[in-house]
Design a protein around this motif. Sequence first.
Motif, short mmCIF file in Angstrom:
data_model
loop_
_atom_site.label_atom_id
_atom_site.label_comp_id
_atom_site.label_asym_id
_atom_site.label_seq_id
_atom_site.Cartn_x
_atom_site.Cartn_y
_atom_site.Cartn_z
N PHE A 101 -26.19 -55.10 -30.12
CA PHE A 101 -28.03 -56.34 -29.55
C PHE A 101 -28.82 -54.72 -30.41
CE2 PHE A 101 -24.79 -56.25 -26.18
CZ PHE A 101 -25.34 -57.57 -25.35
N ALA A 102 -28.79 -55.89 -31.57
CA ALA A 102 -30.23 -55.85 -32.56
C ALA A 102 -31.48 -55.82 -32.42
CB ALA A 102 -29.77 -56.33 -33.94
N ALA A 103 -31.98 -56.67 -31.61
CA ALA A 103 -33.12 -57.10 -31.21
C ALA A 103 -34.24 -56.04 -30.69
CB ALA A 103 -33.29 -57.93 -29.59
N VAL A 162 -36.68 -55.49 -28.15
CA VAL A 162 -37.19 -56.13 -26.97
C VAL A 162 -38.28 -55.22 -26.72
CG1 VAL A 162 -36.40 -56.67 -24.03
CG2 VAL A 162 -34.53 -56.93 -26.65
N ALA A 163 -39.53 -55.86 -26.15
CA ALA A 163 -40.43 -54.92 -25.46
C ALA A 163 -39.70 -54.70 -24.64
CB ALA A 163 -41.90 -56.58 -25.19
N ASP A 164 -39.58 -53.51 -23.92
CA ASP A 164 -40.19 -52.55 -22.95
C ASP A 164 -40.81 -53.03 -22.04
OD1 ASP A 164 -38.09 -50.69 -24.49
OD2 ASP A 164 -40.12 -50.42 -25.56
N PRO A 168 -36.77 -55.79 -18.35
CA PRO A 168 -34.70 -55.29 -17.96
C PRO A 168 -34.46 -55.09 -19.31
CG PRO A 168 -35.42 -58.06 -18.35
CD PRO A 168 -36.43 -57.39 -18.34
N ASP A 169 -33.23 -53.26 -19.44
CA ASP A 169 -32.73 -53.60 -20.33
C ASP A 169 -31.52 -54.45 -20.96
OD1 ASP A 169 -31.19 -51.39 -22.45
OD2 ASP A 169 -32.66 -50.17 -22.07
N ILE A 170 -31.35 -55.13 -21.76
CA ILE A 170 -30.27 -55.65 -21.91
C ILE A 170 -29.36 -54.79 -22.18
CG2 ILE A 170 -29.82 -58.49 -22.99
CD1 ILE A 170 -32.96 -59.07 -23.67
N LEU A 171 -29.35 -54.73 -22.86
CA LEU A 171 -28.21 -53.48 -23.47
C LEU A 171 -27.37 -52.95 -22.50
CD1 LEU A 171 -26.19 -52.47 -25.36
CD2 LEU A 171 -28.66 -50.84 -26.06
N GLY A 207 -25.43 -51.32 -29.68
CA GLY A 207 -26.89 -50.93 -29.25
C GLY A 207 -27.27 -50.51 -30.62
N PHE A 208 -28.47 -50.39 -31.27
CA PHE A 208 -29.58 -50.28 -32.20
C PHE A 208 -30.50 -49.00 -32.51
CE2 PHE A 208 -28.89 -52.79 -36.46
CZ PHE A 208 -27.88 -52.99 -36.14
N LYS A 226 -29.23 -42.14 -26.42
CA LYS A 226 -28.95 -43.09 -25.75
C LYS A 226 -27.60 -44.19 -25.89
CE LYS A 226 -32.39 -45.14 -28.00
NZ LYS A 226 -33.93 -46.08 -28.82
N ARG A 240 -27.40 -43.16 -22.18
CA ARG A 240 -27.86 -43.88 -21.45
C ARG A 240 -27.91 -44.91 -20.90
NH1 ARG A 240 -32.58 -45.30 -22.38
NH2 ARG A 240 -33.17 -44.03 -25.15
N LYS A 241 -27.19 -45.66 -22.51
CA LYS A 241 -27.27 -47.35 -21.95
C LYS A 241 -25.54 -47.33 -21.93
CE LYS A 241 -30.97 -47.98 -24.14
NZ LYS A 241 -32.13 -49.40 -24.09
O1 C5P Z 1 -34.56 -47.84 -25.01
P1 C5P Z 1 -34.15 -48.32 -26.88
O2 C5P Z 1 -35.45 -49.71 -26.64
O3 C5P Z 1 -35.46 -47.60 -28.46
O4 C5P Z 1 -32.95 -48.86 -27.55
C1 C5P Z 1 -32.69 -50.06 -28.50
C2 C5P Z 1 -32.00 -50.68 -27.90
O5 C5P Z 1 -31.32 -51.19 -26.69
C3 C5P Z 1 -31.30 -51.99 -28.87
O6 C5P Z 1 -30.14 -51.84 -29.09
C4 C5P Z 1 -32.21 -53.15 -28.07
O7 C5P Z 1 -31.49 -54.35 -28.26
C5 C5P Z 1 -31.84 -52.84 -26.43
N1 C5P Z 1 -32.46 -53.10 -25.60
C6 C5P Z 1 -32.48 -53.92 -25.24
N2 C5P Z 1 -33.63 -54.13 -23.52
C7 C5P Z 1 -34.10 -53.60 -24.24
C8 C5P Z 1 -34.61 -52.94 -24.68
C9 C5P Z 1 -33.84 -52.19 -25.26
O8 C5P Z 1 -31.59 -54.71 -25.15
N3 C5P Z 1 -35.20 -54.12 -22.74
#
Ligand code: C5P
Length: 223
Positions: free
Chosen positions: A92-94, A96-98, A125-128, A144-145, A159, A162-163
């Motif tokens: 998951f390198a994107a 993503v807008a929080d 949504p937090d995809i990772l 994750g990144f 992280k 948490r993830k």
């Molecule tokens: O918490 P943070 O956004 O810094 O975490 C970064 C990691 O979580 C990245 O791998 C990013 O692709 C993933 N991410 C995600 N979905 C989100 C926010 C972050 O997959 N909504």
Amino acid sequence: REAPPLKGRRILVTSGPTHEPIDPVRYIANRSSGKQGHAIAAAAQAAGAEVVLVAGPVEVPDPRGVRVIHVESAREMIAAVEENLPVDAAVFAAAVADWRVADAAEQKIKKGADGAPALHLVENPDILASIARHHTLRPRLVVGFAAETERVVAHAREKLARKGCDWIVANDVSPATGIMGGDANTVHLVTAGGVEDWPSASKSEVARHLVARIAAELAGGNA
Ligand code: C5P
């Protein structure tokens, strides 16, 4: 001749930013060129994997030989990711807008007498995290990144927990590093076992190194 290291493996990569509409002409986004994520997809393809790349809006071209699904928003991105499970490993390198605007306007918001509009934001949504905690379709390896501007490794360790992912690729993106949008990267690979500080390298070298590690990890667990 040896078989390519990821032959027979399915790898999913997310890359680029997401765009969250405010109205038809305006959006909220994170900064992301997509260079590192796209390089990872290309390296996985070169290593023999079947690769699905879920890409937000980027300037970089689609990597050859990779199935690319183009999306705009975080919600489109998570839907595309879920549709393409199961995979052996997901990266998951994107960026993503929080947050997204709760009710994006259907028509362009006009400048008016009432001054600037207030945006009501809701969490994306937090995809990772949701894929790492998926009950039935969690990939064997979830990476994750973490793009940080300070206390890079400490934030990455936090992280990881948490993830619920297996590895975090952490990089320092403070403006002085030139990493953001640039062609080079300096990363730390954070796993349950510890932290590796990788030497500065091009984003494609970092991608090849990461892909080699992924192949070794998947081969180690056989299956
Ligand atoms: O918490 P943070 O956004 O810094 O975490 C970064 C990691 O979580 C990245 O791998 C990013 O692709 C993933 N991410 C995600 N979905 C989100 C926010 C972050 O997959 N909504």
